[in-house]
Design a protein around this motif. Structure first.
Motif: not given
Lengths: 178, 620
Positions: B507-512
């Protein structure tokens, strides 16, 4: 004891006897050595465990005895082994332990002092210096071991020792003498 | 007078002088035998030198009992009524049995009728001799007469320094002690709040669950059988119990090589009696067989990680790879791995890659030999193999190919340096070998490595082949992707890195990357591929000749093996310090950035999940 009663002093017999010193014993004979007149008795119930209470009694101090019954040989002669190394080790360990305990006893101090020492030693590191109790290597308590005899150490330590000493004395008083 | 001094180990019964330290001598039986054979006067007492006094079975018994008392605490009563307490030391078996005690004290002085209340007369404990004519009786409690030879008893020595196995006496289960109810002693601290507990009787009628339900409406769903197997009590109970006990006894009685087990079971360790306390209880066990050395995995991994810092990312020499893999074999592998790292600078990158990979895998050939041999092989071949190794790394993903790799590796073991890439691959891939399938150094011999190759691509996940070795992480990733090793040591950063499937937070948000973020000040245009964020993690310093830069995301923050050309890198490295500079390596970033070869700015951060980098981009 006379030389008679051969059967009654045979190995395995259970006797109840009384010594000239007033002890009453009941146990099972392990051995009886005539020349030295020593009777080896195993006391207590015949537990299955390896541990028993043993008494070596010089037979000439037996006032009277009663033959109770005949039982099996308490030791199995075919299975007796001695582990000398283990014995030596055990002795060393016992000696070490005894020395440690001996350190805790003050020489030439009153029993009251010893009680105080014991009480203090429960919570503080203490050791004897002749008749002075040394706490935490810095605070000294000398005879008669009253709070005003507490000398030395940092004020905090000193106070602490005073408090503990006070408390212990009160406790000892409550418990009563001996 | 001859004294029976047992401490000196003199010739024991019957003049037998051989006494080994831990031998148990059957004195009684020997004595008895002798008695029957002849009444030779030479025979006699336990000091063995005395001539003349005939013995008898009764005397033997007495001597036996006295011998068993040595070292025991006894009380001696004497004629005048005094009682002396001390440790039994010796007796005069030839003579009239006078008693020698050590650390003895007079507890009760019979000569003085009243008991003194103060202890002025207390003296220091000292050795004492009680003449036979004074002796009345000797009391000893809890004496073990050693009718049955219990090996465990020899372990019970010291009371001041006890080890767990002595305390727990696991092999003495059947012996029961006499239990006495505890009463608060005189000196025990008084706890008034506890006193009531001892006064009341145990109320068996109160059911806490009932009460709880009544008061609060809480229904208990506890079912004991959920947590334990229900014992079927029935007519077979006894038999089952007996069988179980028997099995237990068998197991406990098994001979074992394991030092600790042997001690628990009471066997003296057969190998070497010169083991000191350290080697017996605290030293790290280094054993060659691969049994149960998983516990070393974690430590090994960390060691590897730190070792890796020094090296550049090069292609790890296959040796090192295999070494790391064989961490299962314990420290040896680790050591060799470290050595490898130390020795091979240029190939360190590879090394690290492999190491990571291997670490993740928790692989290891069970035989250290294999790995060491491989290692030597590998080292010889280091730098030139980079390319091949790279490829291999990519292919490593395939778990299935493990066995093959293993085989290959195995075949390599005895080979010399000459081998081709194949060996290289093998070594690298070897680590990927699934440990579970490898036995103790059993390596499945597979035919060729072509199947290996074949499988590798299949296994590849998202990583493009171009991703090169720099990504030891990537390799590891792949490997992990394929593998669901339950035993992978979670602690290894590699493991965490590579296990994109297993440990990543789905569920980790992708780092942008936010190029407009404040603190980020790139020297040149912000490029995604400047995933130099890795650099922030890693020590950018220790770059060696390796040209490939490779940021290995090590969750533990181990120095990344960065290899890059300082000219390029450093300026950017500084900028990377900002969290915003952290670029999630996922995604498209890689495709471009992964440049195999000399590109100095190649950073691989492939599947480096944000959360794997605890100190960047994540506020815990």
């Amino acid at each position: 004891m006379e030389g008679g009663n051969g059967e009654e002093l045979a190995v395995g017999c259970v006797l109840s006897l009384r010594t000239t010193l007033g002890d009453e014993i009941e146990g099972q004979i392990i051995a009886y050595d005539r020349p030295s007149n020593i009777l080896v008795i195993q006391e207590g119930s015949s537990k299955a465990g390896p541990r028993r209470n043993i008494r070596l009694l010089k037979a000439n101090y037996i006032q009277d005895f009663t033959y109770l019954r005949k039982a099996e040989d308490p030791i199995d002669p075919n299975k007796c082994y001695i582990d000398l190394a283990g014995l030596q080790a055990r002795e060393e360990a016992s000696l070490r332990q005894a020395e440690i305990e001996a350190e805790r006893i003050g020489v030439g101090v009153t029993s009251e002092a010893q009680s105080i020492f014991d009480a203090l030693s429960k919570t503080l590191p203490v050791h004897w210096d002749k008749t002075v109790i040394v706490v935490m290597n810095e605070v000294r308590v000398s005879s008669p071991y009253l709070p005003e005899n507490v000398i030395g150490g940092t004020p905090a330590a000193n106070d602490r020792v005073k408090k503990v000493l006070d408390f212990e004395r009160k406790r000892l008083q409550v418990r009563g003498p001996g | 007078m001859q004294r029976m001094n047992l401490q000196q180990g003199r010739p024991f019964a019957n003049g037998y002088s051989s006494r080994r330290v831990d031998t148990v001598v059957g004195t009684r039986t020997e004595s008895k035998t002798q008695v029957r054979k002849s009444a030779s006067p030479n025979f006699v007492s336990t000091n063995g030198t005395r001539v003349g006094r005939p013995t008898s079975p009764s005397r033997d018994r007495l001597i036996y009992v006295l011998t068993c008392l040595v070292g025991h605490h006894v009380e001696v009563h004497v004629k005048n009524g005094s009682i002396i307490s001390g440790i039994f030391h010796a007796t005069n078996a030839d003579g009239d049995f006078e008693i020698v005690l050590k650390m003895a004290q007079v507890i009760k002085d019979g000569s003085v009728r009243e008991r003194k209340s103060d202890h002025d007369s207390i003296k220091k404990p000292q050795p004492m001799v009680i003449p036979a004519r004074e002796l009345v009786q000797v009391l000893a409690k809890d004496v073990s007469l050693s009718d049955e030879f219990t090996p465990g008893q020899s372990c019970e020595k010291r009371k001041d320094l006890m080890i767990d196995s002595v305390i727990s006496h696991s092999h003495h289960l059947e012996t029961e002690r006499e239990l006495a109810p505890w009463m608060p002693g005189e000196d025990d601290p008084e706890c008034p709040e506890l006193e009531n507990i001892f006064d009341g009787t145990f109320d068996r009628k109160w059911d806490q669950f009932e009460t709880n339900e009544a008061l609060f409406g809480v229904k208990s769903t506890f079912n004991e059988e959920l947590y334990t197997t229900k014992l079927e009590r029935g007519p077979q109970m006894r038999d089952l119990e007996k069988i179980a006990l028997k099995i237990a006894r068998e197991i406990e009685g098994e001979e074992t090589q394991d030092l600790h087990l042997a001690e628990e079971r009471g066997f003296s360790y057969h190998d070497d009696f010169n083991l000191d306390e350290e080697s017996r209880y605290s030293a790290v066990r280094r054993e060659v067989n691969g049994s149960g050395l998983r516990e070393n995995e974690n430590s090994d991994m960390e060691a590897y990680g730190s070792g890796i810092i020094a090296g550049s990312l090069g292609l790890a020499t296959s040796g090192s790879c295999s070494d790391s893999l064989s961490k299962k074999n314990g420290n040896e592998a680790q050591a060799s791995c470290n050595e490898t790292q130390a020795s091979s600078t240029s190939s360190s990158v590879v090394e690290e890659a492999c190491l990571y990979t291997l670490a993740d895998k928790g692989l290891g050939l069970s035989s250290v030999d294999v790995s060491s041999e491989l290692k030597s092989d590998c080292i010889a071949r280091s730098s030139s193999l980079e390319d091949e190794i790279r490829l291999d790394d990519n292919q490593i993903k395939d778990q299935g190919g493990k066995s093959e790799r293993m085989a290959i590796q195995d075949s390599q073991t005895s080979d010399d340096v000459n081998t081709s890439i194949k060996s290289e691959e093998v070594s690298i891939s070897a680590p990927l070998y699934d440990p579970s399938s490898s036995g103790q150094g059993n390596i499945i011999t597979e035919s060729s490595d072509s199947p290996v190759r074949g499988k590798l691509p299949a296994a590849s996940e998202s990583v493009d082949p171009p991703i090169r070795q720099g990504s030891s992480t990537s390799s590891s990733e792949y490997a992990h992707a394929e593998s669901n090793r339950p035993f992978l040591s979670p602690s290894t950063s590699c493991g965490s890195l590579s296990s994109e499937k297993s440990t990543l937070n789905p569920n980790a948000k992708e780092f942008k990357l936010n190029p407009n973020a404040k603190s980020f000040t790139p020297s040149s245009s912000v490029r995604l591929h400047a995933a130099i964020p890795d650099g922030s993690f890693y020590q950018a310093s220790n770059v060696n000749a390796v040209q490939h830069m490779h940021g290995l995301p090590m969750g533990v923050g181990v120095g990344p093996s960065f290899s890059h050309q300082p000219v390029f890198y450093n300026p950017q490295a500084a900028q990377i310090q900002s969290p915003q500079a952290y670029i999630n390596p996922n995604g498209p970033v890689y495709g471009q950035q992964m440049i195999v070869g000399q590109h100095p700015q190649f950073y691989y951060v492939q599947s480096y999940p944000p959360q794997e980098m605890p100190h960047k981009g994540r506020k815990f």
